[in-house]
Design an enzyme around this catalytic site. Sequence first.
Site, PDB file in Angstrom:
ATOM      1  N   ARG A  33     -64.558  -8.674  10.947  1.00 60.28           N
ATOM      2  CA  ARG A  33     -64.670  -9.507   9.486  1.00 60.28           C
ATOM      3  C   ARG A  33     -65.039  -8.819   8.355  1.00 60.28           C
ATOM      4  NH1 ARG A  33     -66.290 -12.541  13.738  1.00 60.28           N
ATOM      5  NH2 ARG A  33     -64.787 -14.095  14.428  1.00 60.28           N
ATOM      6  N   LYS A  55     -58.051  -5.851  -4.378  1.00 64.92           N
ATOM      7  CA  LYS A  55     -56.627  -6.335  -3.444  1.00 64.92           C
ATOM      8  C   LYS A  55     -56.461  -5.409  -2.536  1.00 64.92           C
ATOM      9  CE  LYS A  55     -54.296  -9.301  -6.890  1.00 64.92           C
ATOM     10  NZ  LYS A  55     -52.851  -9.476  -7.280  1.00 64.92           N
ATOM     11  N   GLU A  97     -47.120   1.917 -15.205  1.00 61.26           N
ATOM     12  CA  GLU A  97     -48.256   1.080 -15.226  1.00 61.26           C
ATOM     13  C   GLU A  97     -49.348   1.646 -16.392  1.00 61.26           C
ATOM     14  OE1 GLU A  97     -48.347  -1.596 -13.463  1.00 61.26           O
ATOM     15  OE2 GLU A  97     -46.824  -0.736 -11.705  1.00 61.26           O
ATOM     16  N   LYS A 139     -58.203  -1.936 -16.606  1.00 64.30           N
ATOM     17  CA  LYS A 139     -57.946  -2.735 -15.370  1.00 64.30           C
ATOM     18  C   LYS A 139     -59.154  -3.309 -14.669  1.00 64.30           C
ATOM     19  CE  LYS A 139     -55.645  -3.819 -11.062  1.00 64.30           C
ATOM     20  NZ  LYS A 139     -54.879  -3.363  -9.840  1.00 64.30           N
ATOM     21  N   GLU A 149     -57.424 -14.121  -9.804  1.00 66.15           N
ATOM     22  CA  GLU A 149     -56.118 -14.200 -10.739  1.00 66.15           C
ATOM     23  C   GLU A 149     -55.842 -15.787 -11.076  1.00 66.15           C
ATOM     24  OE1 GLU A 149     -51.783 -12.187 -10.670  1.00 66.15           O
ATOM     25  OE2 GLU A 149     -52.872 -11.740  -8.975  1.00 66.15           O
ATOM     26  N   ARG A 153     -56.106 -12.268 -15.249  1.00 69.64           N
ATOM     27  CA  ARG A 153     -55.663 -11.069 -14.743  1.00 69.64           C
ATOM     28  C   ARG A 153     -54.019 -11.050 -14.636  1.00 69.64           C
ATOM     29  NH1 ARG A 153     -58.152  -8.910  -8.793  1.00 69.64           N
ATOM     30  NH2 ARG A 153     -56.669  -7.143  -8.626  1.00 69.64           N
ATOM     31  N   ASN A 157     -49.423  -8.577 -14.956  1.00 67.79           N
ATOM     32  CA  ASN A 157     -47.966  -8.774 -14.467  1.00 67.79           C
ATOM     33  C   ASN A 157     -47.072  -8.311 -15.695  1.00 67.79           C
ATOM     34  OD1 ASN A 157     -48.894  -9.351 -11.986  1.00 67.79           O
ATOM     35  ND2 ASN A 157     -49.072 -11.668 -12.440  1.00 67.79           N
ATOM     36  N   HIS A 160     -43.189  -7.332 -14.791  1.00 68.55           N
ATOM     37  CA  HIS A 160     -43.349  -7.483 -13.462  1.00 68.55           C
ATOM     38  C   HIS A 160     -42.762  -8.535 -13.081  1.00 68.55           C
ATOM     39  CE1 HIS A 160     -46.320  -4.286 -13.028  1.00 68.55           C
ATOM     40  NE2 HIS A 160     -46.107  -3.915 -11.848  1.00 68.55           N
ATOM     41  N   HIS A 164     -39.988  -7.061 -10.947  1.00 68.43           N
ATOM     42  CA  HIS A 164     -39.877  -7.328  -9.520  1.00 68.43           C
ATOM     43  C   HIS A 164     -38.686  -7.813  -8.983  1.00 68.43           C
ATOM     44  CE1 HIS A 164     -40.894  -9.432  -5.441  1.00 68.43           C
ATOM     45  NE2 HIS A 164     -41.531  -8.124  -5.409  1.00 68.43           N
ATOM     46  N   HIS A 184     -40.249   1.345  -8.016  1.00 72.46           N
ATOM     47  CA  HIS A 184     -41.125  -0.003  -8.441  1.00 72.46           C
ATOM     48  C   HIS A 184     -41.339   0.434 -10.186  1.00 72.46           C
ATOM     49  CE1 HIS A 184     -44.142  -2.892  -8.795  1.00 72.46           C
ATOM     50  NE2 HIS A 184     -44.873  -1.783  -9.622  1.00 72.46           N
TER      51      HIS A 184
HETATM   52  N1  LIG Z   1     -54.043  -3.060  -4.466  1.00 68.71           N
HETATM   53  C1  LIG Z   1     -53.669  -3.262  -5.677  1.00 68.71           C
HETATM   54  O1  LIG Z   1     -54.088  -3.929  -6.536  1.00 68.71           O
HETATM   55  C2  LIG Z   1     -52.346  -2.460  -5.999  1.00 68.71           C
HETATM   56  C3  LIG Z   1     -51.692  -2.311  -7.053  1.00 68.71           C
HETATM   57  C4  LIG Z   1     -50.443  -1.649  -7.321  1.00 68.71           C
HETATM   58  C5  LIG Z   1     -49.864  -1.024  -6.285  1.00 68.71           C
HETATM   59  N2  LIG Z   1     -50.379  -1.603  -4.931  1.00 68.71           N
HETATM   60  C6  LIG Z   1     -49.680  -0.653  -3.877  1.00 68.71           C
HETATM   61  O2  LIG Z   1     -49.613   0.622  -4.067  1.00 68.71           O
HETATM   62  C7  LIG Z   1     -48.538   1.065  -3.164  1.00 68.71           C
HETATM   63  C8  LIG Z   1     -47.846   2.217  -4.051  1.00 68.71           C
HETATM   64  O3  LIG Z   1     -48.879   3.045  -4.090  1.00 68.71           O
HETATM   65  P1  LIG Z   1     -48.326   4.864  -4.571  1.00 68.71           P
HETATM   66  O4  LIG Z   1     -47.236   4.625  -5.855  1.00 68.71           O
HETATM   67  O5  LIG Z   1     -49.476   5.633  -4.628  1.00 68.71           O
HETATM   68  O6  LIG Z   1     -47.105   5.233  -3.661  1.00 68.71           O
HETATM   69  P2  LIG Z   1     -47.686   5.985  -1.968  1.00 68.71           P
HETATM   70  O7  LIG Z   1     -48.906   5.622  -1.455  1.00 68.71           O
HETATM   71  O8  LIG Z   1     -46.559   5.826  -1.311  1.00 68.71           O
HETATM   72  O9  LIG Z   1     -47.541   7.415  -2.553  1.00 68.71           O
HETATM   73  C9  LIG Z   1     -46.435   7.843  -3.155  1.00 68.71           C
HETATM   74  C10 LIG Z   1     -45.928   9.221  -2.533  1.00 68.71           C
HETATM   75  O10 LIG Z   1     -46.728  10.202  -3.096  1.00 68.71           O
HETATM   76  C11 LIG Z   1     -47.275  10.938  -1.870  1.00 68.71           C
HETATM   77  N3  LIG Z   1     -48.585  11.502  -2.595  1.00 68.71           N
HETATM   78  C12 LIG Z   1     -49.613  10.657  -2.723  1.00 68.71           C
HETATM   79  N4  LIG Z   1     -50.578  11.635  -3.411  1.00 68.71           N
HETATM   80  C13 LIG Z   1     -50.010  13.083  -3.467  1.00 68.71           C
HETATM   81  C14 LIG Z   1     -50.626  14.099  -3.826  1.00 68.71           C
HETATM   82  N5  LIG Z   1     -51.543  14.019  -4.343  1.00 68.71           N
HETATM   83  N6  LIG Z   1     -49.785  15.149  -3.785  1.00 68.71           N
HETATM   84  C15 LIG Z   1     -48.157  15.083  -3.362  1.00 68.71           C
HETATM   85  N7  LIG Z   1     -47.984  13.945  -2.690  1.00 68.71           N
HETATM   86  C16 LIG Z   1     -48.695  12.947  -2.823  1.00 68.71           C
HETATM   87  C17 LIG Z   1     -47.488  10.205  -0.828  1.00 68.71           C
HETATM   88  O11 LIG Z   1     -47.154  10.590   0.417  1.00 68.71           O
HETATM   89  C18 LIG Z   1     -46.017   9.235  -0.986  1.00 68.71           C
HETATM   90  O12 LIG Z   1     -44.921   9.899  -0.290  1.00 68.71           O
HETATM   91  C19 LIG Z   1     -47.433  -0.050  -2.955  1.00 68.71           C
HETATM   92  O13 LIG Z   1     -47.702  -0.543  -1.579  1.00 68.71           O
HETATM   93  C20 LIG Z   1     -48.188  -1.331  -3.745  1.00 68.71           C
HETATM   94  O14 LIG Z   1     -47.992  -2.428  -3.306  1.00 68.71           O
HETATM   95  C21 LIG Z   1     -51.375  -1.973  -4.867  1.00 68.71           C
HETATM   96 ZN   LIG Z   2     -46.744  -2.511 -10.599  1.00 72.49          ZN
END
Ligand SMILES: NC(=O)c1ccc[n+]([C@@H]2O[C@H](COP(=O)([O-])OP(=O)(O)OC[C@H]3O[C@@H](n4cnc5c(N)ncnc54)[C@H](O)[C@@H]3O)[C@@H](O)[C@H]2O)c1
Ligand SMILES: [Zn+2]
Length: 289
Positions: A33, A55, A97, A139, A149, A153, A157, A160, A164, A184
Amino acid sequence: MLKAGLDRGSVVVGLGGGVVTDLAGFVAATYMRGIRWVAVSTSLLGQVDASVGGKTAVDHPECKNLIGAFHQPSAVLADVATLATLPEEELRTGLSEVVKHALIRDAALFDTLEAEADAILAREPTVLENVVTRNVQIKADVVMADEREGGLRRILNYGHTVGHALETLAMEAGGRLAGAAVTHGRAVALGMMAEAQIAAARGTAEAGVVGRQRALLERFGLPVRLDEAPDVERCLAIMRHDKKARGGRLRVILPEAVGAVRDVDDVTDDEIREALCGLADDGAPPKNG
Ligand SMILES: NC(=O)c1ccc[n+]([C@@H]2O[C@H](COP(=O)([O-])OP(=O)(O)OC[C@H]3O[C@@H](n4cnc5c(N)ncnc54)[C@H](O)[C@@H]3O)[C@@H](O)[C@H]2O)c1
Ligand SMILES: [Zn+2]
């Protein structure tokens, strides 16, 4: 984790991009939990977006962002040195972003991005450190004012609502839209262009906003148009479905000036149709009418 004997005093560390830190946070949120966790974010998107705000989530083939929990990390470590190895396309995704944050909230940051675009693309550590820090502040400010949200917040978006829908459309077509790959970040860039066009058409955006946004996105190698109009009716259906999933009205964040946006809930389908068609270079008629 059970086999390894982790208990309520254990800490989960997520080392990686947003996918890894979202998953690590979700695991920490649900294990016994809720136990503590730390995000060590290595992608630009992770550092400026995913690791800030509390999140956490896992993706599911049926839906995105519906299975998750709010669970703040005990700490976030963002070392811009890790960005040296980030693939070019992933840097762009993060920059999309970054442009969004500046546009919705911080005109001075937008000026910096314009002035330092080359240094950012060359990944100069001092410049990246400044950019990441200011993005985290933006942020974090927004999220602290509205963690769940309810209101403010939603400005995060920007780009988006349309973005999206375009991303989903591309996913349905194997990741491509009008012949081009759509990630994305690319979808959000196109979404920001479409949403800015709605504001421009309404006459509620200051002169120059759309042009400055377009120029900056292009400098960062992000798309600002499509070779042919997307399937407009399908996009609208996706937006209505997203809206239903959120249980609310269709809301669009419209820019008023660089650094200022408005949350609008009376955007009509025709305004969205026009903006989507406007993304196509040659004004080709949309598919399905
Ligand atoms: N929690 C939130 O508020 C929030 C906000 C925006 C996005 N997200 C989530 O984040 C995710 C996307 O994150 P992302 O864009 O980092 O994608 P990701 O985690 O898939 O990373 C992108 C690619 O880069 C590689 N990588 C990461 N760091 C690296 C580095 N330093 N050197 C070489 N390669 C590297 C990863 O292995 C992957 O192949 C989605 O699942 C999305 O839903 C969450
Ligand atoms: Zn985004």
